[in-house]
Scaffold this active site. Sequence first.
Site, short mmCIF file in Angstrom:
data_model
loop_
_atom_site.label_atom_id
_atom_site.label_comp_id
_atom_site.label_asym_id
_atom_site.label_seq_id
_atom_site.Cartn_x
_atom_site.Cartn_y
_atom_site.Cartn_z
N ASN A 13 5.67 5.29 5.68
CA ASN A 13 5.14 5.42 4.33
C ASN A 13 4.93 6.91 4.08
OD1 ASN A 13 3.69 5.41 1.98
ND2 ASN A 13 2.09 4.00 2.67
N LYS A 20 2.57 8.19 7.03
CA LYS A 20 1.88 7.16 7.83
C LYS A 20 2.96 6.33 8.50
CE LYS A 20 -1.95 6.42 4.63
NZ LYS A 20 -2.41 5.53 3.58
N ARG A 99 8.35 2.24 2.71
CA ARG A 99 7.70 1.91 1.46
C ARG A 99 8.28 2.84 0.40
NH1 ARG A 99 1.40 2.84 -0.27
NH2 ARG A 99 1.65 1.97 -2.35
N HIS A 188 2.09 -1.31 -6.19
CA HIS A 188 1.27 -1.97 -5.15
C HIS A 188 1.67 -3.43 -4.96
CE1 HIS A 188 -2.13 1.00 -6.38
NE2 HIS A 188 -1.53 1.46 -5.29
N ARG A 249 -5.92 10.20 -11.18
CA ARG A 249 -5.15 9.78 -12.37
C ARG A 249 -6.09 9.20 -13.41
NH1 ARG A 249 -1.31 6.12 -9.02
NH2 ARG A 249 -1.04 7.62 -7.34
N GLY A 341 -11.80 -1.17 -2.46
CA GLY A 341 -12.05 -2.62 -2.56
C GLY A 341 -12.55 -3.22 -1.27
N GLU A 393 0.14 -3.40 4.08
CA GLU A 393 1.45 -3.22 3.46
C GLU A 393 2.54 -3.03 4.52
OE1 GLU A 393 -0.78 -0.45 1.08
OE2 GLU A 393 0.59 -0.82 -0.58
P1 ADP Z 1 -4.47 5.20 -0.93
O1 ADP Z 1 -4.32 4.71 -2.33
O2 ADP Z 1 -4.21 6.65 -0.75
O3 ADP Z 1 -3.81 4.29 0.09
P2 ADP Z 1 -6.90 4.13 0.24
O4 ADP Z 1 -6.56 2.70 0.02
O5 ADP Z 1 -6.91 4.64 1.64
O6 ADP Z 1 -6.04 5.08 -0.66
O7 ADP Z 1 -8.33 4.37 -0.40
C1 ADP Z 1 -8.93 5.61 -0.47
C2 ADP Z 1 -10.27 5.46 -1.15
O8 ADP Z 1 -11.07 4.53 -0.40
C3 ADP Z 1 -11.05 6.75 -1.26
O9 ADP Z 1 -11.60 6.87 -2.57
C4 ADP Z 1 -12.17 6.52 -0.26
O10 ADP Z 1 -13.35 7.18 -0.65
C5 ADP Z 1 -12.38 5.03 -0.35
N1 ADP Z 1 -13.14 4.56 0.83
C6 ADP Z 1 -12.75 4.52 2.11
N2 ADP Z 1 -13.79 4.12 2.89
C7 ADP Z 1 -14.84 3.93 2.08
C8 ADP Z 1 -16.21 3.54 2.26
N3 ADP Z 1 -16.68 3.25 3.46
N4 ADP Z 1 -16.99 3.45 1.17
C9 ADP Z 1 -16.52 3.73 -0.04
N5 ADP Z 1 -15.25 4.11 -0.29
C10 ADP Z 1 -14.43 4.22 0.75
#
Ligand code: ADP
Length: 425
Positions: A13, A20, A99, A188, A249, A341, A393
């Site tokens: 990815n 990654k 990806r 996604h 964004r 999430g 993913e």
């Molecule tokens: P990407 O879209 O780059 O794959 P990720 O799915 O890794 O991103 O999500 C990154 C986001 O998840 C960041 O905003 C990060 O702050 C949030 N995040 C990761 N761990 C936590 C946590 N423990 N509490 C709140 N937000 C988190």
Amino acid sequence: MIIFDSMKILVLNCGSSSLKYQVLEMSDAGSNLLAKGLVERIGSPNACHTHKVEGKDKYQTEKQILNHTEGIRSVLDILVDPGYGVLSSLAEIEAVGHRVAHGGEFFFKSVAVDDEVIEKIEKCCQLAPLHNPANLTGIKAVKELMPDVPQVAVFDTSFHQSMPDYAYMYALDYSYYEKYKIRRYGFHGTSHKYVAEKACKLAGLEFDKAKLITCHLGNGSSITAIEGGRSVDTSMGFTPVEGVTMGTRCGNLDVGVVTFLMEKEHLDAAGVNNLVNKESGLQGLSGFSSDCRDLVDAEKSGYKRAELALRKLAYDIKKYIGAYAAVLNGVDMIIFTGGIGENSDRVRELVCTGLEYLGVEFDFEKNKGARGEDVVLSKRRSKVKVMAVTTNEELVIATDTMEIVKEQQRKQAVREEKQLNNTEI
Ligand code: ADP
């Protein structure tokens, strides 16, 4: 021709300055994660390569990695390293799955990579300027380093190809769709499909029959309405800018704002692109971070603009949930995934407060501290279930890659057998 029972697959990815990867051993019986890692700050003299194998020490090093080819070479080296590796030789990697962010209208499903596919992915670069060029660099680097290994492209857009035309069309002059294929595509897709299927399995719902709203919330975020196992609408559009507020964004924006700012700030197309992709969202609103964790901490310290950014994000998500409940004529389950999430109880709490009219009875206690696990967040009696589910993913990419490569092998075996028979006759 040998048809393998199990297959070791490298999943890549590639981001603009990161990479990654995972190595998975796939078989019809299931999957086994052999190694995973991350190369960050590609293009800099102090890039960071982190690599982890179950049961072995974590490998981490800082070194100069100037481009993706060097990054992938670093990955291949560590995979066969006697101490940290998982392969005795690179020949064990039978396929590479990538990806790829945007497949435009070219790709309705995952495909084996050839020159024509590369050309089409190139054509889609203008649609996903942050992602497609990076994905292509990865594909080309593998072609250079492992020329005989089959590659498969798995698109973020393909799950959403089932959207009806009235959901994917913009109300623009129809000729722009014909001329430039301007329409909504969504992203996604691998994650939305994966978490929806997984959550249904865990909750005892039938994926093919359930009405689902999946919220993939990370640096990029999108919400999808799923009915009958198919995506019927999703919040991202022509590019990954549309939809809810994201890390950097802006999400939905009155186009009038764009023309206004172009005039006032003397912005050209590249300037606007930069503004809406890199300087907006949580970063732009808060003025200090695109990272949800930082904002939650800052909100606790009373920083008002961090609170504003979080509330705006949650409000956007809630509006999509309402809209998609209408689209689906009801909803059986709302699913949270992605970095935010899966981990942010604060964002989930903000989103799920006041959804009682929909039949959601959210369990605020259970939500508190729930992080990185598959968990039901609604009360037992709740008409609408709410779950947080970890996404994967890479597993979807590896599965598609295995199926496509095995199919190719089967076809090749049939061809060879036919040839043999012809020769014998
Ligand atoms: P990407 O879209 O780059 O794959 P990720 O799915 O890794 O991103 O999500 C990154 C986001 O998840 C960041 O905003 C990060 O702050 C949030 N995040 C990761 N761990 C936590 C946590 N423990 N509490 C709140 N937000 C988190």
